[in-house]
Design a protein around this motif. Structure first.
Motif, mmCIF file in Angstrom:
data_model
loop_
_atom_site.group_PDB
_atom_site.id
_atom_site.type_symbol
_atom_site.label_atom_id
_atom_site.label_comp_id
_atom_site.label_asym_id
_atom_site.label_seq_id
_atom_site.Cartn_x
_atom_site.Cartn_y
_atom_site.Cartn_z
ATOM 1 N N ARG A 284 0.270 -0.867 -0.402
ATOM 2 C CA ARG A 284 0.592 -0.534 0.187
ATOM 3 C C ARG A 284 0.973 1.345 -0.162
ATOM 4 N N LYS A 285 0.402 2.418 -0.309
ATOM 5 C CA LYS A 285 1.056 3.228 -0.068
ATOM 6 C C LYS A 285 1.775 3.943 1.334
ATOM 7 N N SER A 286 1.136 3.384 1.934
ATOM 8 C CA SER A 286 1.729 3.994 3.498
ATOM 9 C C SER A 286 2.701 3.085 3.913
ATOM 10 N N MET A 287 2.810 1.845 3.124
ATOM 11 C CA MET A 287 4.020 0.866 3.216
ATOM 12 C C MET A 287 5.279 1.349 2.613
ATOM 13 N N VAL A 288 5.499 2.238 1.070
ATOM 14 C CA VAL A 288 5.849 2.276 0.718
ATOM 15 C C VAL A 288 6.761 3.736 1.289
ATOM 16 N N MET A 289 5.875 4.581 1.507
ATOM 17 C CA MET A 289 6.315 5.419 2.062
ATOM 18 C C MET A 289 7.066 5.587 3.730
ATOM 19 N N ARG A 290 6.639 4.036 4.641
ATOM 20 C CA ARG A 290 7.404 4.080 5.532
ATOM 21 C C ARG A 290 8.593 3.386 5.502
ATOM 22 N N ALA A 291 8.605 2.246 3.804
ATOM 23 C CA ALA A 291 9.828 2.086 3.883
ATOM 24 C C ALA A 291 10.923 3.200 3.164
ATOM 25 N N MET A 292 10.982 3.904 2.691
ATOM 26 C CA MET A 292 11.173 5.396 2.011
ATOM 27 C C MET A 292 12.218 5.899 3.521
ATOM 28 N N LEU A 293 11.286 5.887 4.545
ATOM 29 C CA LEU A 293 11.057 6.647 5.098
ATOM 30 C C LEU A 293 12.617 6.151 6.007
ATOM 31 N N VAL A 294 12.154 5.227 6.295
ATOM 32 C CA VAL A 294 13.123 3.783 6.879
ATOM 33 C C VAL A 294 14.423 4.689 6.318
ATOM 34 N N GLU A 295 14.386 4.195 5.124
ATOM 35 C CA GLU A 295 15.287 4.409 4.702
ATOM 36 C C GLU A 295 16.894 5.397 4.434
ATOM 37 N N ILE A 296 15.570 6.786 4.883
ATOM 38 C CA ILE A 296 16.672 7.721 4.174
ATOM 39 C C ILE A 296 16.621 7.885 6.110
ATOM 40 N N SER A 297 16.178 7.711 6.638
ATOM 41 C CA SER A 297 16.523 7.978 8.523
ATOM 42 C C SER A 297 17.733 7.036 8.826
ATOM 43 N N TRP A 298 17.374 5.933 8.470
ATOM 44 C CA TRP A 298 18.678 4.897 8.091
ATOM 45 C C TRP A 298 19.688 5.473 7.829
ATOM 46 N N THR A 299 20.003 6.378 6.785
ATOM 47 C CA THR A 299 21.260 6.982 5.986
ATOM 48 C C THR A 299 22.026 8.333 6.750
ATOM 49 N N SER A 300 20.949 9.030 7.184
ATOM 50 C CA SER A 300 20.940 9.915 7.741
ATOM 51 C C SER A 300 21.117 10.095 9.003
ATOM 52 N N LEU A 301 20.578 9.679 9.862
ATOM 53 C CA LEU A 301 20.579 9.336 11.519
ATOM 54 C C LEU A 301 22.611 8.940 11.753
#
Length: 181
Positions: free
Chosen positions: A93-110
């Motif tokens: 679902r859209k929310s699952m895609v958003m969550r996956a992208m945010l986890v990827e971005i958060s992991w890299t940046s943090l």
């Protein structure tokens, strides 16, 4: 021939008046007098000014890094639109895609910001051990400031990547199926 003479006295309030008195009395002889505390405060002011310049450059680097993550995320979404469409076709679902992208971005940046914070704290400890420890200065780690810098940086990363992440959630399964790749 002595070039410097230090005079100590018991009262802190009398330093300025003693310096003025000595300057007045010894000026005819070409003697210059000053309060050491004032000179130390001037030097400390210069050191703190240099450290403030370093902080400004580091803040500029953080801002450029955050903008870079936003640009890379935008490009990543554009290049991976087929894969995003495929996982949408598989039932994400859209929310699952958003969550996956945010986890990827958060992991890299943090990971990058925490790594930078650890190096900065180690540098702070090394400077303390090299210059101030033998003088009895207490080591004060600015952990609260470091936390807020990392947290604030993470929030700014999420804000800078909001548009590309929203774009990724709007990719439909049909976009990947119609592609020649």
């Amino acid at each position: 021939v002595p070039t410097r003479i230090y005079i100590s006295h018991g009262s802190d309030d009398a330093s300025k008046s003693l310096e003025e008195s000595l300057s007045k009395d010894l000026a005819r002889e070409g003697v210059y007098s000053s309060v050491i505390e004032d000179e130390i405060l001037i030097i400390l002011g210069l050191v703190f000014a240099i450290l403030a310049i370093f902080q400004a450059y580091l803040a500029l680097g953080l801002i450029v890094g955050i903008a870079g993550i936003g640009v890379v995320t935008y490009r990543s979404v554009s290049e991976r639109s087929n894969q995003i469409g495929m996982i949408r076709a598989l039932g994400f679902r859209k929310s699952m895609v958003m969550r996956a992208m945010l986890v990827e971005i958060s992991w890299t940046s943090l990971l990058g910001m925490i790594n930078g914070a650890i190096v900065a704290l180690m540098f702070h400890i090394a400077i303390h051990q090299t210059f101030w420890e033998e003088q009895g200065a207490v080591l004060i780690l600015p952990l609260t400031e470091v936390f807020w810098l990392v947290f604030g940086g993470w929030i700014l990363v999420l804000l800078s990547t909001w548009i590309p992440v929203r774009k990724a959630t709007k990719i439909t399964p049909s976009e990947s199926l119609g592609s020649p790749d």
